[in-house]
Design an enzyme around this catalytic site. Sequence first.
Site, PDB file in Angstrom:
ATOM      1  N   ASP A  80       5.036   0.491  12.391  1.00  0.00           N
ATOM      2  CA  ASP A  80       3.799  -0.102  11.861  1.00  0.00           C
ATOM      3  C   ASP A  80       3.626  -1.559  12.249  1.00  0.00           C
ATOM      4  OD1 ASP A  80       4.717   1.830   9.180  1.00  0.00           O
ATOM      5  OD2 ASP A  80       2.889   2.177  10.319  1.00  0.00           O
ATOM      6  N   VAL A  85       2.799  18.620   8.276  1.00  0.00           N
ATOM      7  CA  VAL A  85       3.486  18.474   6.979  1.00  0.00           C
ATOM      8  C   VAL A  85       4.518  19.585   6.794  1.00  0.00           C
ATOM      9  CG1 VAL A  85       1.681  17.182   5.777  1.00  0.00           C
ATOM     10  CG2 VAL A  85       1.552  19.691   5.892  1.00  0.00           C
ATOM     11  N   LYS A 142       0.851  -1.209   0.000  1.00  0.00           N
ATOM     12  CA  LYS A 142       0.000   0.000   0.000  1.00  0.00           C
ATOM     13  C   LYS A 142       0.881   1.251   0.000  1.00  0.00           C
ATOM     14  CE  LYS A 142      -1.737   1.500   4.050  1.00  0.00           C
ATOM     15  NZ  LYS A 142      -1.406   2.894   4.404  1.00  0.00           N
ATOM     16  N   ASN A 143       1.900   1.260   0.857  1.00  0.00           N
ATOM     17  CA  ASN A 143       2.684   2.488   1.041  1.00  0.00           C
ATOM     18  C   ASN A 143       3.698   2.730  -0.067  1.00  0.00           C
ATOM     19  OD1 ASN A 143       1.161   2.865   3.289  1.00  0.00           O
ATOM     20  ND2 ASN A 143       2.750   2.305   4.748  1.00  0.00           N
ATOM     21  N   ARG A 181       0.728  14.672  13.101  1.00  0.00           N
ATOM     22  CA  ARG A 181       1.243  14.391  11.760  1.00  0.00           C
ATOM     23  C   ARG A 181       1.258  15.652  10.874  1.00  0.00           C
ATOM     24  NH1 ARG A 181      -1.180   8.738   9.857  1.00  0.00           N
ATOM     25  NH2 ARG A 181       0.680   8.710   8.542  1.00  0.00           N
ATOM     26  N   CYS A 198      -4.590  12.475  13.059  1.00  0.00           N
ATOM     27  CA  CYS A 198      -5.350  11.221  13.066  1.00  0.00           C
ATOM     28  C   CYS A 198      -5.080  10.563  14.419  1.00  0.00           C
ATOM     29  CB  CYS A 198      -4.929  10.333  11.909  1.00  0.00           C
ATOM     30  SG  CYS A 198      -3.337   9.588  12.175  1.00  0.00           S
ATOM     31  N   ARG A 216      -8.409  -0.471   5.034  1.00  0.00           N
ATOM     32  CA  ARG A 216      -7.573   0.478   4.283  1.00  0.00           C
ATOM     33  C   ARG A 216      -6.266  -0.186   3.879  1.00  0.00           C
ATOM     34  NH1 ARG A 216      -6.964   6.141   7.234  1.00  0.00           N
ATOM     35  NH2 ARG A 216      -5.498   6.272   5.530  1.00  0.00           N
ATOM     36  N   ARG A 229      -4.586  10.885   4.423  1.00  0.00           N
ATOM     37  CA  ARG A 229      -3.532  11.899   4.446  1.00  0.00           C
ATOM     38  C   ARG A 229      -2.566  11.716   3.279  1.00  0.00           C
ATOM     39  NH1 ARG A 229      -2.014  13.769   8.556  1.00  0.00           N
ATOM     40  NH2 ARG A 229       0.155  13.766   7.870  1.00  0.00           N
TER      41      ARG A 229
HETATM   42  C1  EPZ Z   1       4.242   6.917   6.439  1.00  0.00           C
HETATM   43  O1  EPZ Z   1       3.467   7.943   7.032  1.00  0.00           O
HETATM   44  C2  EPZ Z   1       3.334   5.713   6.337  1.00  0.00           C
HETATM   45  N1  EPZ Z   1       2.185   6.029   5.471  1.00  0.00           N
HETATM   46  C3  EPZ Z   1       2.849   5.303   7.729  1.00  0.00           C
HETATM   47  O2  EPZ Z   1       2.119   4.086   7.576  1.00  0.00           O
HETATM   48  C4  EPZ Z   1       4.074   4.992   8.595  1.00  0.00           C
HETATM   49  O3  EPZ Z   1       3.640   4.700   9.899  1.00  0.00           O
HETATM   50  C5  EPZ Z   1       5.003   6.208   8.620  1.00  0.00           C
HETATM   51  O4  EPZ Z   1       5.374   6.572   7.265  1.00  0.00           O
HETATM   52  C6  EPZ Z   1       6.294   5.936   9.405  1.00  0.00           C
HETATM   53  O5  EPZ Z   1       6.967   4.872   8.818  1.00  0.00           O
HETATM   54  C7  EPZ Z   1       2.345   5.973   4.126  1.00  0.00           C
HETATM   55  O6  EPZ Z   1       3.422   5.679   3.622  1.00  0.00           O
HETATM   56  C8  EPZ Z   1       1.129   6.261   3.287  1.00  0.00           C
HETATM   57  P1  EPZ Z   1       6.364  10.280   8.482  1.00  0.00           P
HETATM   58  P2  EPZ Z   1       4.055   9.455   7.031  1.00  0.00           P
HETATM   59  O7  EPZ Z   1       6.249  11.529   7.687  1.00  0.00           O
HETATM   60  O8  EPZ Z   1       4.778   9.719   5.780  1.00  0.00           O
HETATM   61  C9  EPZ Z   1       6.586  13.634  11.847  1.00  0.00           C
HETATM   62  C10 EPZ Z   1       0.320   2.667   7.753  1.00  0.00           C
HETATM   63  O9  EPZ Z   1       0.193   1.982   8.769  1.00  0.00           O
HETATM   64  N2  EPZ Z   1       6.516  14.608  10.743  1.00  0.00           N
HETATM   65  O10 EPZ Z   1       7.561   9.407   8.321  1.00  0.00           O
HETATM   66  O11 EPZ Z   1       2.930  10.363   7.405  1.00  0.00           O
HETATM   67  C11 EPZ Z   1       5.272  12.893  12.021  1.00  0.00           C
HETATM   68  O12 EPZ Z   1       4.392  13.661  12.819  1.00  0.00           O
HETATM   69  C12 EPZ Z   1       0.712   4.122   7.882  1.00  0.00           C
HETATM   70  O13 EPZ Z   1       0.247   2.223   6.575  1.00  0.00           O
HETATM   71  C13 EPZ Z   1       6.599  15.961  11.047  1.00  0.00           C
HETATM   72  O14 EPZ Z   1       6.731  16.362  12.209  1.00  0.00           O
HETATM   73  O15 EPZ Z   1       5.077   9.360   8.253  1.00  0.00           O
HETATM   74  C14 EPZ Z   1       5.703  11.613  12.691  1.00  0.00           C
HETATM   75  O16 EPZ Z   1       5.818  11.823  14.079  1.00  0.00           O
HETATM   76  C15 EPZ Z   1       0.388   4.652   9.260  1.00  0.00           C
HETATM   77  N3  EPZ Z   1       6.536  16.868  10.023  1.00  0.00           N
HETATM   78  C16 EPZ Z   1       7.088  11.348  12.090  1.00  0.00           C
HETATM   79  O17 EPZ Z   1       7.518  12.600  11.515  1.00  0.00           O
HETATM   80  C17 EPZ Z   1       6.401  16.474   8.699  1.00  0.00           C
HETATM   81  O18 EPZ Z   1       6.363  17.338   7.805  1.00  0.00           O
HETATM   82  C18 EPZ Z   1       7.096  10.290  11.004  1.00  0.00           C
HETATM   83  O19 EPZ Z   1       6.162  10.668  10.036  1.00  0.00           O
HETATM   84  C19 EPZ Z   1       6.303  15.082   8.437  1.00  0.00           C
HETATM   85  C20 EPZ Z   1       6.374  14.169   9.468  1.00  0.00           C
END
Ligand code: EPZ
Length: 413
Positions: free
Chosen positions: A301, A124, A22-23, A122, A117, A393, A93
Amino acid sequence: MAKFIIRGGNQLSGTLEVKGSKNAVLPILCATLLAEGEYILHNVPNLRDIETMNKVLQALGITVEKIDNHSYKIINDGVKSVEAPHEFVSIMRASFLVMGPLLASQKEARVSLPGGCAIGARPVNYHLEGFKKLGAKITMDHGYVGAKASKLVGTEINLPFPSVGATENIVMASVLAEGKTVIKNVAKEPEITDLCNFLNKMGSKITGLDTDTLEVEGVKELHACEHKIIPDRLEAGTFIIMSAITGGKIRVDGADLNHLSGFLEKLEEIGVKVNQYGEIKVGELKPVDIVTEPYPGFPTDLQAQTMVLLSMVDGKSTVHETVFENRFMHIMELNRLGCNIDAHGQVATILGKVNLCGAKVEATDIRAGASLILASVIAENTTEINEIKYIERGYEDLENRLKAVGVDIVRVE
Ligand code: EPZ
């Protein structure tokens, strides 16, 4: 609302085939916004999130055709809109990943700011900082993020944290920029590598795959391509645990075990071995301490699912969640089934070995829901899992696939 009714205790055996990631496919679908043409994607899982992303692409003027059960033709004959509607971003998201490719190909994008969520705020901000460094002007109005640039110019970007989404969005924004972009402290998840391989097939020039630094040499134009999505390591990990807690008679087929090194090392420490054929061997189980980390560390995850395995181990284990600030929502639900898990801040303590007994529980996010399924499969009596929309999902057709290995499961609308 749909729910699963699962009666635990069955002897399970057989093979579970791992579907496409998925990811990996979500950012790759967004990358089709970068160039006109006909793309063919294979090994795409049938998931609610994919349906949502297809709706986002269609809202932007892209045609999405299913050509067989797990293959799609994506036709980009010109992006018709640069606005991703709130109705889709609010339910997924990952829709925010259209921003980078829209900025690169249309020099403009307008995407609803994703809300938080269950697992955290989370934000950006890393995505937006990256776009600004490439030369985009960022605006905020009515909950939408706007980005505009007369042109994007390659630069050096240092990510404060190896964010998966920020890495993907910034790479997609940089592939058509003038000159070279160097992105440091990137995420190294296999899904990022699959996206970069896809982009390079489209004519991008990205080097440094699987390292902390990606270098992107901007090109003038890109073209469509054909691609097979990598297997889903998170589904594989979930099924490996299902096998381990039910005697190891389920084989997990089709996973790329190299994508699970951090997870499998910890499982070996617990006493569970997985061989190259996806056969699981369960020895004497020992309690362990786990810290979730960005790839290739132990994946956040898979921590909810691993707590179910640790509940079957005599002794005290701990899980320290370092990636998300609120990813323990599953603990209260697991405790309703008889687990003995206590969380203080970012560290959870799991006491085993416990006997689980069915109850009514609720999925709060995709992997929390997966952990409830694992617990219900070994719990006495019947468990009713509500809000399974979260689970669906990320896991295709669980009812039929789990029935095929002996799980007493019914999906009720
Ligand atoms: C991806 O989410 C995955 N989703 C998530 O999988 C996974 O848990 C996560 O990466 C971590 O591996 C998809 O790929 C669609 P991050 P993402 O940006 O990209 C902080 C599932 O189970 N952060 O690596 O949203 C954020 O708050 C899902 O399939 C900021 O602060 O994760 C978090 O604490 C759930 N500012 C940390 O970084 C930003 O601009 C990691 O988030 C971006 C992120």
